[in-house]
Motif scaffolding. Structure first.
Motif, short mmCIF file in Angstrom:
data_model
loop_
_atom_site.label_atom_id
_atom_site.label_comp_id
_atom_site.label_asym_id
_atom_site.label_seq_id
_atom_site.Cartn_x
_atom_site.Cartn_y
_atom_site.Cartn_z
N THR A 71 1.09 -1.12 0.26
CA THR A 71 -0.02 0.02 -0.13
C THR A 71 0.66 1.22 -0.09
O THR A 71 0.21 1.83 -0.70
N GLU A 72 2.20 1.59 0.80
CA GLU A 72 2.50 2.42 0.65
C GLU A 72 3.55 3.06 -0.26
O GLU A 72 4.09 4.30 -0.35
N ASN A 73 3.89 1.69 -1.08
CA ASN A 73 5.54 2.23 -2.24
C ASN A 73 4.66 2.19 -3.16
O ASN A 73 3.06 1.54 -3.88
N PHE A 74 4.87 2.92 -4.18
CA PHE A 74 4.19 2.90 -6.03
C PHE A 74 5.59 3.28 -6.50
O PHE A 74 5.21 4.27 -7.37
N PRO A 75 6.31 2.66 -7.22
CA PRO A 75 7.37 3.26 -8.01
C PRO A 75 6.51 3.04 -8.98
O PRO A 75 5.72 2.73 -9.53
N LEU A 76 7.05 4.13 -10.17
CA LEU A 76 7.26 4.09 -11.61
C LEU A 76 8.20 3.67 -12.44
O LEU A 76 9.76 4.47 -12.17
#
Lengths: 114, 114
Positions: A71-76
């Motif tokens: 939930t806390e991480n969203f890498p691009l």
């Protein structure tokens, strides 16, 4: 520290290289977003995520990949960087439950592709 | 597709003059939010409007949401140099897979001459 943080703040990469921009939030917000900001275009949505393991394309997803295993991480990830991907990238999160759906933005990553 | 149009793109005013930026949506919005981005900074939430015809004030800033929930405006009375920045509107829909997604206008860049 609580909040939403992006790393790195600045990045120079070469055309064709893979590069990953990181985004971490400590609020456990359900929604996370990636935007790019270019002169004359405002904020354009690349990808967003409504929850862990749920992602969806925005306006300009081509050339980008995202994941959301936590939930806390969203890498691009830019799979093969191009000069047209030179931009300022903003990550944002929001809870969007109930009436208030304020988006909190990170400080931004300035990416230059040479 | 869903679009939020914002005008003007640029506005230059002398300190003390008033300023207004307008947003129009092609479809009815669930709510509209306004953000301010200082030069070199990231967008920061100002306010959210939810009800048809709603008017909210923050000191010299007045925000309006149209009766049809398709347009909104931000008016600044007697601008100051601290008002410099880009003002974005962002609307959201309340249905289906787009729940939680914000549709940003391109922003109005405000310059204030002392």
């Amino acid at each position: 520290d609580a909040g939403i943080t992006q790393s790195p703040r600045y990045k120079i990469t070469e055309t064709g290289r893979q590069v990953t921009l990181m985004c971490h939030q400590t609020w456990s917000h359900s929604y996370m977003f990636w935007y790019r900001q270019d002169l004359g275009h405002g904020l354009r949505l690349i990808y967003y995520s409504a929850a862990a393991d749920i992602t969806d394309k925005g306006e300009v997803p081509d050339g980008y990949v995202v994941s959301r295993s936590k939930t806390e991480n969203f890498p691009l990830t830019l799979e093969s960087a191009t000069r047209s991907q030179t931009s300022v990238y903003f990550c944002a999160s929001s809870e969007s439950e109930g009436e208030l759906a304020e988006a909190f933005f990170g400080q931004g990553t300035r990416l230059t592709v040479v | 597709g869903q679009q939020v149009m914002q005008i003007p793109q640029y506005q230059h005013v002398q300190e003390g003059e008033d300023f207004t930026t307008y947003c129009n949506s092609s479809t009815t919005l669930s709510n509209i939010q306004w953000y301010k981005q200082r030069p070199g900074g990231h967008p920061v939430f100002l306010i959210q409007l939810v009800k048809s015809g709603e008017v909210k004030k923050q000191k010299r800033l007045t925000f309006q949401f149209g009766e049809a929930k398709k347009n909104s405006s931000l008016h600044i009375t007697a601008t100051q140099t601290t008002d410099v920045g880009t003002y974005f509107c962002a609307g959201s829909l309340d249905r289906g897979s787009t729940l939680g997604r914000l549709y940003f206008g391109r922003g109005t860049q405000l310059t204030v001459w002392p």
